[in-house]
Design an enzyme around this catalytic site. Structure first.
Site, short mmCIF file in Angstrom:
data_model
loop_
_atom_site.label_atom_id
_atom_site.label_comp_id
_atom_site.label_asym_id
_atom_site.label_seq_id
_atom_site.Cartn_x
_atom_site.Cartn_y
_atom_site.Cartn_z
N ASP A 1 -13.27 65.12 -6.41
CA ASP A 1 -13.06 65.65 -7.55
C ASP A 1 -14.38 66.16 -7.89
O ASP A 1 -15.31 65.76 -7.65
CB ASP A 1 -12.64 64.41 -8.88
N GLU B 1 -12.59 57.10 -20.45
CA GLU B 1 -13.95 56.30 -20.25
C GLU B 1 -14.73 56.37 -21.46
O GLU B 1 -14.42 57.20 -22.47
CB GLU B 1 -14.57 56.65 -19.14
#
Length: 261
Positions: free
Chosen positions: A62, A149
């Site tokens: 990613d 997150e």
């Protein structure tokens, strides 16, 4: 640029053992050509053999603008079988490299999807609209991703929401993006965020789990997962500096079927 060795002798042995144990039937041959990873790690973990990421045959990355210009063909040849590209953040930020990476990854034959970094100071509905406005509807793309997150170091959005509100906001975003693309997004999260917000209560979600020191079965007991982010210090040909590395949960055949869907 300092690079770690691509594969130690121990890792080569693991790969050889896996190859020896793999079924030798044509039914296991995927329609998508999976390439074995030839990655390094600038800060490697001493994995137990049964927990090693290379026990999973399919790997990817990613990326965001922080990786700079990427030679996607070199990365593909080195074992990047899929990629998730940062697209949006909050309700007003677009990753500067997204459009270039979106086109270049596809041109290099890398299945790719887009991810959104969630801000806890904006509504999920507004963030979903922002993502939808900037990520093309492409039936060859991988599912979208919601990255949730804690963002304690943000100068503008460091706060936290109650767990029930976090799960509610996740549902709003996931449902809105599902309606827009016809595919339910994957939910990326970390060990602390998962525990703090009891994300196991979210049903019908494919998880992408970050666990860089332990296998997900130890960090997230009992939780199914689709993708495992196992290091943030990967070294991949075609990419300058460190990059996140990820393993797909299933076999080559499972991966081919997932890409085909």
């Amino acid at each position: 640029m300092k690079r770690a060795p691509v594969l130690t002798q121990a890792l080569v042995l693991i790969l050889c053992l896996l190859a020896a144990c793999a079924p030798r039937t044509t039914t296991e041959a995927p329609s998508f050509p999976v390439v074995a990873p030839r990655f390094g790690d600038s800060d490697p973990v001493d994995w137990a053999p049964q927990d090693h990421p290379l026990t999973h045959p399919v790997h990817g990355i990613d990326v965001s603008t922080w990786q700079g210009d990427i030679d996607w063909r070199a990365a593909r040849a080195a074992g990047v079988n899929f990629a998730f590209l940062k697209a949006t953040e909050g309700g007003d930020r677009l990753d500067p490299a997204f459009r270039q990476n979106w086109a270049a990854a596809r041109a290099a034959g890398v299945p790719r999807g887009a991810y959104h970094f969630f801000y806890h100071c904006r509504s999920a509905a507004s963030q979903a609209r922002w993502f939808i406005a900037h990520v093309p509807a492409d039936n060859q793309a991988l599912p979208p991703v919601l990255d949730m997150e804690w963002n304690a170091h943000s100068p503008t959005c460091p706060g936290r929401l109650p767990a029930t509100e976090v799960r509610s906001e996740a549902r709003i975003f996931l449902d809105a993006v599902t309606r827009a693309y016809g595919r339910r997004p994957i939910l990326y999260t970390t060990v602390d965020f998962y525990a703090d917000n009891q994300l196991w209560k979210l049903q019908g979600v494919d998880f992408w789990l970050r666990s860089t020191a332990k296998h997900p079965s130890d960090s997230f007991p009992g939780q199914h997962w689709l993708i495992w982010q196992y290091t943030a210090t990967g070294q991949v040909p075609g990419i300058a500096g460190d990059v996140d590395l990820n393993a797909f949960a299933g076999s080559r055949r499972d991966f081919a079927a997932w890409v085909a869907r």
